[in-house]
Design a protein around this motif. Structure first.
Motif, short mmCIF file in Angstrom:
data_model
loop_
_atom_site.label_atom_id
_atom_site.label_comp_id
_atom_site.label_asym_id
_atom_site.label_seq_id
_atom_site.Cartn_x
_atom_site.Cartn_y
_atom_site.Cartn_z
N THR A 1 -72.81 15.57 23.61
CA THR A 1 -71.39 15.26 23.49
C THR A 1 -70.87 15.59 22.10
OG1 THR A 1 -71.60 12.98 22.68
CG2 THR A 1 -71.81 13.32 25.06
N ASN A 2 -69.57 15.47 21.95
CA ASN A 2 -68.93 15.66 20.63
C ASN A 2 -68.63 14.31 19.97
OD1 ASN A 2 -68.85 18.53 20.80
ND2 ASN A 2 -67.06 18.38 22.15
N LYS A 3 -69.25 13.27 20.43
CA LYS A 3 -69.01 11.95 19.86
C LYS A 3 -69.50 11.90 18.41
CE LYS A 3 -69.51 9.51 24.29
NZ LYS A 3 -70.34 8.60 25.10
N THR A 4 -68.77 11.17 17.60
CA THR A 4 -69.18 10.99 16.21
C THR A 4 -70.33 9.99 16.14
OG1 THR A 4 -67.67 9.13 15.81
CG2 THR A 4 -66.80 11.37 15.47
N HIS A 5 -70.98 9.96 14.98
CA HIS A 5 -72.07 9.00 14.77
C HIS A 5 -71.56 7.57 14.98
CE1 HIS A 5 -75.60 7.11 12.99
NE2 HIS A 5 -74.79 6.40 12.22
N ASN A 6 -70.40 7.27 14.44
CA ASN A 6 -69.85 5.90 14.57
C ASN A 6 -69.55 5.55 16.02
OD1 ASN A 6 -70.01 5.13 11.89
ND2 ASN A 6 -67.94 5.85 11.39
N GLN A 7 -69.06 6.52 16.80
CA GLN A 7 -68.79 6.27 18.22
C GLN A 7 -70.09 5.92 18.96
OE1 GLN A 7 -66.56 10.06 18.95
NE2 GLN A 7 -65.26 8.77 20.22
N ILE A 8 -71.12 6.67 18.70
CA ILE A 8 -72.41 6.43 19.37
C ILE A 8 -72.96 5.07 18.97
CG2 ILE A 8 -74.82 7.19 19.50
CD1 ILE A 8 -73.77 10.07 19.37
N ILE A 9 -72.88 4.74 17.69
CA ILE A 9 -73.38 3.44 17.23
C ILE A 9 -72.56 2.30 17.81
CG2 ILE A 9 -73.76 1.98 15.21
CD1 ILE A 9 -75.81 4.22 15.62
N ASP A 10 -71.24 2.49 17.91
CA ASP A 10 -70.38 1.46 18.54
C ASP A 10 -70.79 1.24 20.00
OD1 ASP A 10 -68.91 1.02 16.25
OD2 ASP A 10 -67.23 2.30 16.84
N GLU A 11 -71.03 2.33 20.73
CA GLU A 11 -71.43 2.22 22.14
C GLU A 11 -72.82 1.59 22.26
OE1 GLU A 11 -71.07 5.92 24.17
OE2 GLU A 11 -68.98 6.22 23.57
N LEU A 12 -73.72 1.95 21.37
CA LEU A 12 -75.06 1.35 21.37
C LEU A 12 -74.96 -0.15 21.12
CD1 LEU A 12 -78.16 1.38 21.27
CD2 LEU A 12 -77.98 2.01 18.84
N THR A 13 -74.14 -0.54 20.17
CA THR A 13 -73.96 -1.96 19.85
C THR A 13 -73.45 -2.73 21.06
OG1 THR A 13 -73.49 -1.42 17.53
CG2 THR A 13 -72.78 -3.59 18.33
N ALA A 14 -72.45 -2.17 21.74
CA ALA A 14 -71.90 -2.84 22.93
C ALA A 14 -72.96 -2.97 24.02
CB ALA A 14 -70.70 -2.05 23.45
N ALA A 15 -73.77 -1.92 24.22
CA ALA A 15 -74.82 -1.96 25.24
C ALA A 15 -75.88 -3.00 24.91
CB ALA A 15 -75.45 -0.57 25.38
N LEU A 16 -76.29 -3.06 23.65
CA LEU A 16 -77.31 -4.02 23.24
C LEU A 16 -76.82 -5.46 23.38
CD1 LEU A 16 -78.79 -2.22 20.12
CD2 LEU A 16 -79.91 -2.55 22.32
N LYS A 17 -75.57 -5.68 23.05
CA LYS A 17 -75.02 -7.04 23.19
C LYS A 17 -75.07 -7.50 24.64
CE LYS A 17 -71.97 -7.21 19.15
NZ LYS A 17 -70.57 -7.26 18.65
N LYS A 18 -74.84 -6.59 25.57
CA LYS A 18 -74.92 -6.95 26.99
C LYS A 18 -76.35 -7.29 27.39
CE LYS A 18 -70.89 -4.36 28.61
NZ LYS A 18 -70.40 -3.27 29.49
N ARG A 19 -77.33 -6.53 26.86
CA ARG A 19 -78.72 -6.80 27.20
C ARG A 19 -79.20 -8.08 26.56
NH1 ARG A 19 -79.18 -6.15 30.95
NH2 ARG A 19 -81.42 -6.04 31.14
N TRP A 20 -78.68 -8.42 25.40
CA TRP A 20 -79.20 -9.57 24.64
C TRP A 20 -78.48 -10.89 24.93
CZ3 TRP A 20 -79.35 -6.78 19.20
CH2 TRP A 20 -80.35 -5.78 19.24
#
Length: 544
Positions: free
Chosen positions: A494-513
């Motif tokens: 994708t063309n997502k920025t580093h910050n976009q990917i980290i934001d999405e990762l953070t949201a995903a991890l919060k759901k798992r945790w």
């Protein structure tokens, strides 16, 4: 010049019913827009028991719903063989009260035209040795398993192939009225941070327990009477049974085990909830222990196995004025012309098994109102990938995977295995056999070509979307060793920025945790390890 924001029909709600309506209407040639506030199947659909109902559970109190389930179950096995498993089910009696209910059950099944057959308890125990050895009476039924996530995605995929537009992360905020005519909606596009409008001749509210929200702009004498309840389910490690196990009694709490891939699902509860609570449902430790206590009646050794995860969903039940367990599983279609508003319909109630029938009834009404003469074809047209049943052996040989991986694949991809196989060539690791796919999620046996295929075909928008489509991060380690691989792939694809990917990762991890505080020792240990990896090793601690 045609208005690109004008459709024959707008559907609000991206669960199985909403996606089913989109498919049905698009197959009839209507222009369709589906709007979902989160991801497809992220609401009630994705938080169910994954049970393909024979109808047996409802024969005593809800014969109409039972008969509908029996008929629709047979249809789904034919049109979706790649995401269903006709493993069969048993209703078992573990005490004298259950034994007495057996006569009522058998008679009710005959009246509702639901198959059941009594068999010897010892014959049952030979097939399911982990079940209660003191079982007193057993009936065989035609229950099965169905993947609720992929059921929704394949319906949406087919709708899109037939011209429908699917917009996830798009929350409808207001209805657009012209006098007493409802002519469209105003919605907020979360991914683009923009408010937009869309117009239609007909608007369908398929938001389930959230349905009353869209009524807020209307003056109604008889507003919706929905009785939402929270049902919690536990996912236990290991496939402890190969059939669905129901307790032989009237529907109650903790009385069903459903085999799902390499685990079993135990549920459920039924706790009344207010509308304001529906987006934040989660079982506490007391509810988990309560379900485990009840589960021991069916599988006495249940506590010897790890609790992998747990989740809670809201049911859109028709209000009955009595106990939540007494609420009907039938579905209802509300036409607001009776209240003086044209162009607006709500569908709610029902079961996952009857989603297709619900979609057909709504689509028939829409076509009638728009003067379109087109018959429903969804009962005979297979879902994409379901043209034929692809055996486990084919996945094992064509994709060069081990038995457990092939077993899981056979209940996800169907005839798409050829497309996935071709993608294997793009992810060969130097130490692997030629053509063997790279493993992304070790726990749930998810490979890179599967991730790549859903990225291209099943409407993935953010990192957490992969989980629902492939089962990535649904295993014991809570995503420890696969999320960083997903992030790497997203950076390449994708063309997502580093910050976009980290934001999405953070949201995903919060759901798992989020289950950490109420989970058992196993869940807490795994989430703690995951936090060490991502918060310290990944330097994400400032985001939590």
């Amino acid at each position: 010049m045609a208005n690109k924001n004008k459709f024959d029909c707008i559907i609000v709600g991206g669960g199985a019913t909403g996606a089913g309506i989109a498919r049905d209407l698009s197959l009839r040639g209507l222009s369709v827009l589906l709007l979902e506030k989160n991801d497809l199947s992220e609401g009630t659909t994705g938080r169910c028991h994954a049970m393909l109902h024979s109808g047996g559970r409802y024969v005593y109190k809800d014969k109409i719903a039972a008969t509908e389930c029996a008929i629709e179950s047979e249809i789904l096995l034919k049109i979706a063989p790649h995401i269903t498993e006709m493993c069969g089910g048993f209703f078992i009696a573990v005490d004298e009260e259950d034994v007495e209910y057996g006569d009522i059950f058998e008679k009710s099944c005959r009246e509702a035209e639901v198959f059941c057959e009594e068999l010897n308890p010892q014959e049952f125990l030979a097939q399911e040795p982990k079940c209660n050895s003191e079982v007193k009476r057993v009936f065989r039924v035609n229950d099965g398993y169905i993947d609720p996530f992929l059921l929704t995605y394949y319906n949406a995929y087919d709708a899109k192939l037939n011209g429908a537009k699917i917009k996830t992360y798009s929350k409808v905020e207001n209805l657009l009225l012209k006098g007493s005519d409802i002519v469209g909606v105003e919605y907020y596009d979360k991914l683009k941070n923009a408010t937009k409008e869309a117009y239609s001749d007909m608007l369908i509210n398929a938001t389930g327990p959230w349905a009353q929200y869209l009524e807020k702009d209307l003056e109604l004498e008889r507003p919706l009477q929905i009785s939402p309840t929270m049902g919690s389910l536990l996912v236990i490690q290991n496939r402890l049974v190969d059939h669905l196990i129901n307790r032989l009694r009237k529907p109650g709490d903790g009385d069903i085990f459903v085999p799902s891939h390499q685990s079993v699902i135990l549920g459920t509860t039924s706790i009344p909830k207010n509308y304001e609570e529906l987006d934040h449902l989660l079982a506490d430790r007391e509810e988990i222990e309560y379900l485990l206590d009840l589960g021991e009646y069916l599988i006495p050794s249940i506590r010897e196995y790890n609790l992998l995860r747990f989740y809670s969903g809201a049911r859109p039940l028709v209000a009955s004025g009595g106990s939540p367990r007494e609420a009907s599983r039938k579905f209802e279609v509300i036409d607001y012309e009776e209240e003086g508003y044209s162009g607006f319909i709500t569908i709610f109630g029902g079961k996952l098994t009857t989603y297709r029938l619900m979609a057909e009834k709504v689509s028939d009404l829409i076509c009638e109102k728009l003067g379109i003469v087109k018959d429903c074809t969804t009962a005979g047209k297979t879902l994409p990938g379901g043209e034929r049943k692809v055996p486990m052996k084919t996945f094992k040989e064509k994709l060069h995977v081990e038995g457990k991986t092939a077993f899981d694949m056979q209940y996800k991809w169907g005839t798409f295995y050829n497309e996935i196989s071709e993608l294997c060539q793009t992810c060969i690791e130097s130490y692997n056999t030629s053509g063997k796919p790279r493993m992304i999620c070790e726990c749930e046996h998810v490979t890179e070509p599967e991730i790549s295929w859903v990225k291209e075909n099943l409407h993935v928008k953010v990192i957490d979307d992969y989980r629902r489509r492939t089962r990535q991060a649904m295993g014991p380690c809570q995503g420890q060793f696969c999320y960083y691989k997903i992030c790497d792939l997203e950076s390449k694809w994708t063309n997502k920025t580093h910050n976009q990917i980290i934001d999405e990762l953070t949201a995903a991890l919060k759901k798992r945790w989020k289950t950490e505080s109420h989970g058992g020792d196993f869940i807490k240990k795994q989430i703690k390890l995951s936090k060490y990896l991502y918060l310290l090793g990944g330097n994400l601690n400032e985001r939590f």
